[in-house]
Write a protein that holds these residues in place. Structure first.
Motif, mmCIF file in Angstrom:
data_model
loop_
_atom_site.group_PDB
_atom_site.id
_atom_site.type_symbol
_atom_site.label_atom_id
_atom_site.label_comp_id
_atom_site.label_asym_id
_atom_site.label_seq_id
_atom_site.Cartn_x
_atom_site.Cartn_y
_atom_site.Cartn_z
ATOM 1 N N LEU A 62 -5.360 -7.982 -5.008
ATOM 2 C CA LEU A 62 -4.455 -7.041 -5.669
ATOM 3 C C LEU A 62 -3.177 -6.825 -4.859
ATOM 4 O O LEU A 62 -2.124 -6.515 -5.419
ATOM 5 C CB LEU A 62 -5.151 -5.695 -5.899
ATOM 6 N N GLN A 63 -3.256 -6.985 -3.544
ATOM 7 C CA GLN A 63 -2.098 -6.781 -2.678
ATOM 8 C C GLN A 63 -1.504 -8.098 -2.168
ATOM 9 O O GLN A 63 -0.817 -8.129 -1.158
ATOM 10 C CB GLN A 63 -2.506 -5.902 -1.487
ATOM 11 N N THR A 114 -3.674 -0.261 -1.442
ATOM 12 C CA THR A 114 -3.282 0.746 -2.415
ATOM 13 C C THR A 114 -4.526 1.194 -3.155
ATOM 14 O O THR A 114 -5.008 0.493 -4.027
ATOM 15 C CB THR A 114 -2.252 0.169 -3.407
ATOM 16 N N THR A 116 -4.924 3.547 -5.290
ATOM 17 C CA THR A 116 -4.725 3.843 -6.713
ATOM 18 C C THR A 116 -4.969 2.617 -7.565
ATOM 19 O O THR A 116 -5.709 2.666 -8.547
ATOM 20 C CB THR A 116 -3.288 4.356 -6.949
ATOM 21 N N GLN A 117 -4.377 1.482 -7.176
ATOM 22 C CA GLN A 117 -4.555 0.261 -7.955
ATOM 23 C C GLN A 117 -6.009 -0.202 -7.922
ATOM 24 O O GLN A 117 -6.552 -0.648 -8.928
ATOM 25 C CB GLN A 117 -3.635 -0.849 -7.433
ATOM 26 N N GLN A 120 -7.969 1.994 -10.268
ATOM 27 C CA GLN A 120 -7.663 1.634 -11.650
ATOM 28 C C GLN A 120 -8.423 0.370 -12.050
ATOM 29 O O GLN A 120 -8.933 0.270 -13.168
ATOM 30 C CB GLN A 120 -6.150 1.410 -11.819
ATOM 31 N N THR A 121 -8.495 -0.574 -11.120
ATOM 32 C CA THR A 121 -9.226 -1.813 -11.395
ATOM 33 C C THR A 121 -10.697 -1.522 -11.632
ATOM 34 O O THR A 121 -11.312 -2.041 -12.567
ATOM 35 C CB THR A 121 -9.058 -2.817 -10.236
ATOM 36 N N ILE A 184 -4.319 -7.444 -14.767
ATOM 37 C CA ILE A 184 -4.912 -7.640 -13.445
ATOM 38 C C ILE A 184 -5.687 -8.948 -13.430
ATOM 39 O O ILE A 184 -6.671 -9.106 -14.154
ATOM 40 C CB ILE A 184 -5.846 -6.466 -13.061
#
Length: 198
Positions: A62-63, A114, A116-117, A120-121, A184
């Motif tokens: 994700l990052q 992160t 938050t991400q 959310q995932t 995503i």
């Protein structure tokens, strides 16, 4: 300890930052055997270790756009994995002594992560699980939430081992597709390795 790789780690991170799933899979396959014994010492559960590693690599993927900033890949990846274990120990309120011991030596959270991400995932994954048919959801939950082996699930449900594996594979692909539809992209290796599909 040297890693069996055709690229230096920083080169792999550069490729991953550009969305290269093969480079990601290579990094994943290199680090899983290195992280497993270390994390098992913290979590005392093979299922928890699998979850921690999966979460670690989801965070890395994700990052990926920030991976070029990582100076020491091994230290950085290990820190993410250790922090994931500490988060799991906190959430479950178990292994208090282990938590205290590792909290003292764990480095602070990286600015690259992160939460938050990541959360959310996880919410999107839960949405996808909720949309599975009852049988697929049951098999998925028996495997991933209860940590039961495929053979045991097959026996309890009166199915063949191959049917259970196929059902898990379809479920994981549906989860990946749901994530993809929500913007995503997670490489398949993160989902499938621990189910013996890769």
């Amino acid at each position: 300890m040297s890693l069996p790789t055709s690229y230096h780690e920083k080169e792999l991170l550069l490729l991953i930052s550009q969305g290269d799933e093969q480079a990601f899979e290579q990094l994943f396959n290199q680090y899983v055997p290195l992280l497993q014994p270390y994390l098992l010492n913290m979590l005392k559960s093979e299922q928890a270790v699998e979850d921690a590693i999966q979460n670690t690599f989801i965070r890395i993927w994700l990052q990926r756009d920030k991976l070029t900033d990582v100076e020491f890949p091994r230290t950085w990846i290990t820190r993410i994995a250790v922090n994931e274990c500490l988060n799991m120990l906190r959430r479950k309120q178990t292994e208090k002594k282990a938590l205290d011991k590792w909290q003292e030596i764990a480095p602070s959270q990286s600015g690259i992560e992160t939460d938050t991400q990541f959360h959310q995932t996880r919410e999107l994954v839960q949405q996808a699980i909720d949309k599975l048919s009852p049988q697929r959801r049951k098999i998925y939950e028996m495997s991933r939430l209860q940590g039961r082996p495929v053979s045991e699930i097959a026996e309890e449900l009166g199915l063949s081992v191959q049917t259970v594996k196929n059902t898990l594979g379809i479920s994981l692909e549906l989860i990946r597709e749901h994530l993809k539809n929500n913007g995503i992209l997670i490489p398949a290796v993160v989902f499938w390795t621990f189910l013996g599909i890769f």
